[in-house]
Design an enzyme around this catalytic site. Structure first.
Site: not given
Length: 216
Positions: A9, A11
């Site tokens: 991922d 953020d």
């Protein structure tokens, strides 16, 4: 299971951008008379696509604004903030360099759109680490649906059993596990029971590296 690929991922995993996302939502919504806090952002919108978080706030505060306009205003502001002051998550470069030395291919699977990806990758010089970048903004369904992770697995030419996913949010964790992939949660609140389905719950990326050094 042998780890042959690692999917990240973005953020909150690669870049310390969650506070910047919160600031951008708070400041943008304030222009429309809606008052929210950083814990509100954590509770209601962390891990969501920006088009979805815009809808969340419009419904919550009955705002008379087009979701696409609110989305674009938040994206514009968060990109400015990322370009000005974003910093990498502690331990990300040692982890990425270790995977590169072990010849473990990596991919990105993020809820953020291409504009945000480019801003983060330009700021942190991540292009060489991630030849594969998948955005849930281009999927019919966003996290917690596993679509973006399934796209990343396909782009890698991998199987779910070959992969490890590194996530930081409940929404992302649900998506990763729905893809039937071993998943590490990396979050200072790693002990939170909402993360109970993770295969490992860790406070930082240094701990991820410690585990992978033992396995690879």
């Amino acid at each position: 299971m042998t780890i042959k690929y690692v999917i990240f991922d973005m953020d909150g995993v690669l870049v310390d951008s969650e506070p910047l996302w919160a600031e951008s939502q708070i400041e943008t919504l304030a222009q429309y008379g809606a008052v929210i806090t950083e814990p509100d952002c954590e509770k209601y919108t962390r891990g969501l696509r920006v088009d979805e978080l815009a809808v969340v706030w419009i419904k919550k505060f009955h705002l008379n604004i087009e979701p696409t306009l609110l989305r674009d205003e938040i994206v514009e502001l968060v990109c400015r903030k990322i370009a000005e002051k974003a910093v990498p998550m502690d331990g990300i470069y040692p982890l990425l360099d270790f995977l590169k030395t072990k010849k473990i291919p990596t991919a990105l699977a993020t809820s953020s759109n291409r504009k945000v990806i480019k801003t983060v990758f330009d700021k942190l010089k991540l292009w060489d680490y991630f030849p594969i970048q998948c955005s849930a903004a281009e999927e019919e369904l966003a996290k917690p649906h596993p679509a973006v992770y399934l796209s990343a697995i396909k782009a890698l030419g991998a199987t779910p059993a070959d992969c490890l996913i590194i996530e930081d949010s409940v929404t992302g964790l649900i998506a990763a596990k729905a893809a039937n992939v071993r998943t590490f949660i990396v979050n200072p609140k790693f002990a939170d029971e909402r993360f109970a389905i993770a295969d490992e719950r860790l406070p930082n990326l240094h701990e991820v590296l410690n585990i992978l050094r033992q396995e690879l």
